[in-house]
Scaffold this active site. Structure first.
Site, PDB file in Angstrom:
ATOM      1  N   HIS A   1       9.801  38.392 -14.560  1.00 15.78           N
ATOM      2  CA  HIS A   1      10.057  39.301 -15.695  1.00 15.78           C
ATOM      3  C   HIS A   1       8.807  39.456 -16.559  1.00 15.78           C
ATOM      4  O   HIS A   1       8.904  39.745 -17.742  1.00 15.78           O
ATOM      5  CB  HIS A   1      11.199  38.782 -16.582  1.00 15.78           C
ATOM      6  CG  HIS A   1      12.572  38.959 -15.993  1.00 15.78           C
ATOM      7  ND1 HIS A   1      13.024  38.230 -14.937  1.00 15.78           N
ATOM      8  CD2 HIS A   1      13.594  39.804 -16.325  1.00 15.78           C
ATOM      9  CE1 HIS A   1      14.268  38.593 -14.642  1.00 15.78           C
ATOM     10  NE2 HIS A   1      14.631  39.548 -15.469  1.00 15.78           N
TER      11      HIS A   1
ATOM     12  N   GLU B   1      18.207  49.826  -8.179  1.00 20.31           N
ATOM     13  CA  GLU B   1      16.910  50.445  -8.461  1.00 20.31           C
ATOM     14  C   GLU B   1      16.498  51.455  -7.401  1.00 20.31           C
ATOM     15  O   GLU B   1      15.926  52.498  -7.725  1.00 20.31           O
ATOM     16  CB  GLU B   1      15.826  49.376  -8.638  1.00 20.31           C
ATOM     17  CG  GLU B   1      15.974  48.549  -9.912  1.00 20.31           C
ATOM     18  CD  GLU B   1      17.045  47.475  -9.828  1.00 20.31           C
ATOM     19  OE1 GLU B   1      17.538  47.228  -8.713  1.00 20.31           O
ATOM     20  OE2 GLU B   1      17.392  46.889 -10.866  1.00 20.31           O
TER      21      GLU B   1
HETATM   22  C1  LIG Z   1      16.838  43.785  -9.616  1.00 21.32           C
HETATM   23  C2  LIG Z   1      17.270  43.571 -11.017  1.00 21.32           C
HETATM   24  N1  LIG Z   1      17.741  44.602 -11.729  1.00 21.32           N
HETATM   25  C3  LIG Z   1      18.121  44.435 -12.993  1.00 21.32           C
HETATM   26  C4  LIG Z   1      18.035  43.208 -13.592  1.00 21.32           C
HETATM   27  C5  LIG Z   1      18.420  43.019 -15.045  1.00 21.32           C
HETATM   28  N2  LIG Z   1      19.680  42.291 -15.136  1.00 21.32           N
HETATM   29  C6  LIG Z   1      19.717  40.958 -15.312  1.00 21.32           C
HETATM   30  S1  LIG Z   1      21.252  40.363 -15.275  1.00 21.32           S
HETATM   31  C7  LIG Z   1      21.909  41.879 -15.029  1.00 21.32           C
HETATM   32  C8  LIG Z   1      23.385  42.051 -14.909  1.00 21.32           C
HETATM   33  C9  LIG Z   1      23.934  41.387 -13.700  1.00 21.32           C
HETATM   34  O1  LIG Z   1      25.290  41.599 -13.641  1.00 21.32           O
HETATM   35  P1  LIG Z   1      26.185  40.739 -12.676  1.00 21.32           P
HETATM   36  O2  LIG Z   1      25.610  40.767 -11.315  1.00 21.32           O
HETATM   37  O3  LIG Z   1      27.578  41.192 -12.825  1.00 21.32           O
HETATM   38  O4  LIG Z   1      26.018  39.245 -13.216  1.00 21.32           O
HETATM   39  P2  LIG Z   1      26.465  38.645 -14.626  1.00 21.32           P
HETATM   40  O5  LIG Z   1      25.301  38.772 -15.545  1.00 21.32           O
HETATM   41  O6  LIG Z   1      27.643  39.375 -15.085  1.00 21.32           O
HETATM   42  O7  LIG Z   1      26.751  37.206 -14.345  1.00 21.32           O
HETATM   43  C10 LIG Z   1      20.916  42.833 -14.976  1.00 21.32           C
HETATM   44  C11 LIG Z   1      21.129  44.266 -14.795  1.00 21.32           C
HETATM   45  C12 LIG Z   1      17.507  42.151 -12.827  1.00 21.32           C
HETATM   46  N3  LIG Z   1      17.346  40.940 -13.334  1.00 21.32           N
HETATM   47  N4  LIG Z   1      17.155  42.352 -11.535  1.00 21.32           N
END
Ligand SMILES: Cc1ncc(C[n+]2csc(CCOP(=O)(O)OP(=O)(O)O)c2C)c(N)n1
Ligand SMILES: [Mg+2]
Lengths: 334, 338, 315
Positions: free
Chosen positions: A137, A68
């Site tokens: 959220h 972000e």
């Molecule tokens: C700071 C922040 N940015 C965006 C999100 C939205 N979001 C939730 S899960 C996710 C993907 C995370 O990917 P990864 O770290 O690879 O974990 P995975 O879901 O694959 O286990 C995102 C972008 C969030 N929760 N927090």
């Protein structure tokens, strides 16, 4: 043009009005691009940007990493050097990740540089509770933004306004936060097909009345309208005003209304303490003290994080009943 | 590279790994169904497919060691000994839940057992784990212990693009803190493939930038994770500083829920290839061949876990909801009267 | 377990680029390559798209050795005249599973490899190019190496390029070879005193070069008449290894082992043998034909392959 003047015609839901706003902003401005997490391939987790990648291609609709600070920094740098960034911070809660870029860079660069930089940046983000998404959220953090000189903040709560707000923001030479309401995603409304803007800093008078002014923004305008219906049944005529723009704020419309109704109630979903409502109440007290028959009332969230459990969340988020109750208390009726 | 770990996993460890994986799998499958039936409010990010990672790591930890988790956190809590009753109750927003219904899936925690919470903010965990590790080192020093408790942040591939991850890695490395960074690389951040969100193939490469070892292991094999994590955890405990362990894994279901929002971003072939490496049947097959457990004994583990789940869901459904009058409790810790 | 890679993607791309430059200098105009998830080769190829034709072969993406095996099969099917591999022992072993006698220039991307060597990619590409275009005959500049062929009862065959060892382990786990006290039986295609790994045990007892037409068998573990060798069986790990017996065996001569145990190939635990499950190890000289970069370029020098007797204009 306001919602009232719009020709009754095509209906779009809030989410599709968002899509159309961004699409038209990109169509009319070749220097505009859109970037954010999962905005391109997935068309956003809310589905609000579906089809934009196909239409504008990967040079203009860009999936970013989960970064972000990087996203807002990208907008600052690209905006200051001639592009018109439209960036998305998925959930408003995540602005915590990029507050330096927002507060110390985006908002202040022009001033610090003696007016030598221009930041035509649009930030789209989704706010609000009501979907059991818990403390990180569900927040409404618009007060953080409104407290920061250099930013403009609009919080559209209808399909018409959200499209207009996006196009207005995209054409504006200043940073504008378009704070959208996830609780309204399925809300339909009349939305003209052609691009249109909203007057910056102009409130919507949603409903006219002469017994009480209810100032509500975001999703709460719908609760305030319902409350006004309830009150109407009890012989109270409430005027409902949606400031729409929280920065700059349309003080005149609010003050003129209070001068007419002599009573004011301010409503929002964010926590009450230090919320935008505190500013509105203070301005009413300063500028319309002599008109008031009673102290300004406020209905907003209690001073706690947003709870997960549906029973608690329902208690937490203001609703029409609570607004009507507070109105009755102010008016000394019922 | 040779390991400093003394031995391969005993029969007890193998059974323990299995038990933890089976508990996660069934917990998650039922939770997913409950979400889709509308019984579990909000959004659930399920851990199905990635069980070997949490299990392989957690076998090495005690309740004094801390973990930080992610939005995909149920598996971490289950593997750290989570009680199904309190977990389902939390998912249902009941007063009897781990967080008294205040947090739900995305914040589920058990601080008493060192589980410092699932987290709705991607990459929020690593800096918090660094703080916990700082505390562990500090307390070991003033208490004169030469073995430290260890803090283990779990995070995804996508999370390593947040500044928070990098700041945490650097601090852990310069202060030689007892942290073991566990990256669950499932190839995607939400719907974006790794190749589109970072220009490296192995997240473990990021370790070099901070001066700590980076290792890669098969995140579909509980024993592989157990070995890799065991070595890193032992090094951290004894003052050797942090390690970044990358576990290559895969989520069998969608980003949210079982079926998600119906986006097509992974091919069926890819899913099939990874499903063929499902960590649980693979581990079971191996235990049977080694004579560690019989098929009947394995079935009995599944049955017992399912019975626990049925009972726990019932408990959760019959548990009291929080009292709205208590809404403001726990915003602050009461200040001691002076 | 695998260490994080020594060369990052940026460096790999630079290596690929240099390989292409070398091959172009040798006149190669048709390139086939294994696609990678991060488009490392594709990006390098794009840069030279005007000078030659680049085509990615079909591959799968499983983040496992399968990807390399499939690509090797595809490259063979395409009829490539020479292949440059970029990786370590494991990459080349996987490649040999897909294309057993490939004409190879194995470029090492780490220090701890026995099969591939540290060679500058520009000349590696040039050598591969000379062979691929037929300017340098493969027989003249390449030697076919030995490989250990592993037949496992009831399962697919496997291969090792340097050494195959049975260890008293039960898991592939994180792949690295454990302590030396678990090693039981080894078959080596070469025994190098200056290398790290199982090969060093043999190397310190009875060296064997890649060129000799025999293999070395080690029976490991304490026993009557045995010796102990202090050997670097893994990077940073010298251990006393008990060797019961050792001796040369002929090519083709089978060595039978039985589970339970784990077979490790070229330093990595790969296959689990169940109790009573039999495996046969046999060395043959039918592995990759490894192109000697130095010899190839010496050949080119002798033949004047890069020489132009018409000096450039104006000189
Ligand atoms: C700071 C922040 N940015 C965006 C999100 C939205 N979001 C939730 S899960 C996710 C993907 C995370 O990917 P990864 O770290 O690879 O974990 P995975 O879901 O694959 O286990 C995102 C972008 C969030 N929760 N927090
Ligand atoms: Mg991921």
């Amino acid at each position: 043009m306001t919602a009232a003047d719009a020709p009754a015609g095509r209906q779009l839901v809030y989410t599709l009005a968002i899509t159309e706003g961004v699409r038209q902003a990109l169509q009319e401005e070749p220097l505009a691009f859109m970037a954010g997490e999962d905005v391109a391939g997935a068309g956003s987790v809310f589905g609000i940007y579906r089809g934009l990648l196909a239409e504008f291609g990967p040079d203009r609709v860009i999936d970013t990493p989960i970064s972000e600070s990087g996203i807002i920094g990208l907008a600052v740098g690209a905006g200051a050097t001639g592009l018109k960034p439209i960036v998305d911070i998925m959930f408003m809660d995540f602005i915590g990740e990029c507050m330096d870029e927002i507060v110390n860079q985006l908002a202040k660069m022009r001033y610090m540089f003696g007016g030598k930089a221009t930041l035509p940046v649009t930030v789209l983000t989704m706010s609000g509770a009501g979907m059991n998404l818990a403390a990180q959220h569900s927040q409404s953090l618009e007060a953080w933004l409104c407290h920061t000189p250099g930013l403009k903040v609009v919080m559209p709560a209808t399909a018409y306004d959200v499209k207009g707000a996006i196009i207005t923001a995209a054409r504006e030479p200043n940073p504008v936060f378009v704070v959208m309401c996830k609780g309204l995603m399925a809300l339909p409304g009349d939305v003209p097909e052609e691009p249109y803007t909203l007057p910056i800093g102009k409130a919507n008078v949603i409903r006219e009345g002469d017994g009480l002014t209810i100032v509500a923004h975001g999703r709460m305008i719908h609760e305030a309208t319902k409350a006004a219906d309830i009150l109407a049944g009890e012989g109270v005529s409430a005027e409902v005003i949606d400031p729409l723009w929280l920065q700059p704020l349309d003080t005149d419309t609010i003050i003129n209304s209070v001068a007419k109704t002599h009573n004011a109630l301010v409503v929002h979903e964010a926590v009450r303490f230090g919320g935008v409502g505190a500013e509105i109440a203070a301005q009413i007290a300063e500028l319309a003290f002599d008109s008031l028959d009673a102290p300004v009332g406020r209905v907003a969230a209690p001073f706690s994080p947003v709870p997960f459990s549906p029973v608690l969340e329902q208690t937490y988020v203001p609703n029409a009943e609570r607004i009507a109750d507070e109105a009755r208390r102010i008016l000394g009726v019922g | 590279m040779a390991s400093s770990q003394a031995s391969e996993p005993s029969a007890e460890v193998l059974k323990d790994l299995h038990y933890r994986m089976v508990r996660i799998r069934h917990f998650e499958e039922e939770a997913g169904k409950l979400m889709e039936q509308g019984k579990s409010p909000g959004a659930l990010h399920l851990y199905i497919g990635e069980e070997a990672v949490a299990s392989g790591v957690m076998v090495h930890l005690t309740d004094n060691d801390q973990i930080t988790s992610t939005h995909r956190g149920h598996g971490h809590l289950v593997a750290k000994g989570g009680d199904f009753k309190k977990m389902y109750a939390e998912l249902f927003g009941r007063e009897t839940g781990y967080n008294k219904g205040r947090g739900g899936s995305m914040h589920i925690s058990n601080v008493d057992a060192g589980m410092l919470g699932a987290n709705g903010i991607v990459a929020a965990g690593p800096p918090i784990a660094v703080g916990a590790a700082f505390s562990n080192k500090y307390l070991a020093r003033i208490e004169g212990r030469d073995r430290m408790d260890v803090a283990v942040p779990f995070f995804g591939d996508g999370a390593t693009n947040e500044g928070a991850f990098h700041e945490a890695a650097n601090m852990a490395a310069i202060w030689k803190l007892p942290v073991v960074f566990i990256c669950e690389n499932n190839g995607y951040g939400e719907f974006t493939p790794q190749a589109e969100h970072q220009a490296i193939s192995d997240v473990a490469d990021r370790a070099a930038g901070y001066g700590m070892p980076g290792v890669i292991c098969d995140g579909m094999d509980a024993v592989a994770v157990w070995e890799a994590a065991g070595e890193a955890i032992e090094r951290a405990r004894t003052g050797g500083g942090p390690t970044l362990v990358e576990c290559k894994t895969y989520r069998f279901v969608d980003h949210v829920g079982l079926r998600g929002i119906g986006l097509h971003y992974r091919t069926d072939e890819e899913l099939e290839e990874w499903r063929a490496r499902d960590p649980i049947p693979q581990h079971e097959q191996r235990m049977i061949e080694m004579g560690v457990m019989t098929a009947e004994e394995i079935q009995a583990v599944h049955d017992a876990v399912m019975a626990d789940i049925t009972e726990s869901i019932e408990f959760a459904e019959n548990s009291p909801l929080p009292d709205p009058a208590d809404l403001l409790n726990d915003v602050y810790t009461p200040t001691a009267a002076s | 377990m695998a260490r994080a890679s020594v060369f990052d993607n940026q460096e790999k791309r630079a290596i690929v680029r240099r390989t292409i430059v070398g091959a172009l200098a040798s006149g190669v105009r048709e390139f086939r390559y294994m696609p990678d998830t991060h488009g490392i080769t594709a990006a390098a190829a794009e840069e030279f798209a005007g000078e030659a034709n680049f085509v990615a072969v079909d591959s799968v993406r499983t983040a496992s050795a399968l990807d390399t095996i499939r690509a090797a099969e595809a490259l063979q099917a395409e009829g490539c005249g020479a292949v440059v591999t970029l990786g370590g022992d494991g990459t080349n072993r996987a490649f040999a599973l897909g294309w057993p006698d490939a004409p190879l220039v194995p470029v090492s991307t780490g220090t701890n490899n026995v099969f591939p060597t540290m060679v500058e990619a520009t000349v590696a590409g040039a050598a591969a190019g000379l062979v691929a275009t037929g300017q340098a005959p493969l027989e003249a500049v390449a030697g076919q190496v030995k490989a250990v062929h592993v037949e496992i009862e009831g399962e697919r065959d496997d291969v090792a390029l340097i050494d195959a060892v049975l260890a008293a382990d039960r898991f592939v786990g994180s792949r690295a070879i454990w302590g030396g006290d678990r090693l039981r039986e080894a078959v080596l295609t070469r025994a190098e005193p200056s290398a790290v790994g199982i090969t060093s045990i043999g190397g310190l007892l009875a060296p064997l070069t890649p060129d000799e037409d025999t293999a070395l068998r080690l029976s490991l573990g304490p026993g009557e008449g045995g010796v102990s060798v202090l050997a670097p069986i893994a990077p940073g790990l010298y251990e006393p290894i008990a060797v019961r017996s050792h001796g040369r065996i002929a090519l083709g001569e089978p060595v039978h082992v039985t589970g339970p145990g784990v077979l490790a190939f070229d330093g990595e635990r790969e296959r689990v043998l169940k109790a009573g499950q039999a495996a046969t190890l046999r060395v043959a000289r039918d592995g990759p034909r490894v192109i000697d970069v130095r010899a190839t370029l010496e050949y080119a020098a002798c033949k004047g392959l890069y020489r132009d007797d018409e000096p450039p204009d104006g000189s």
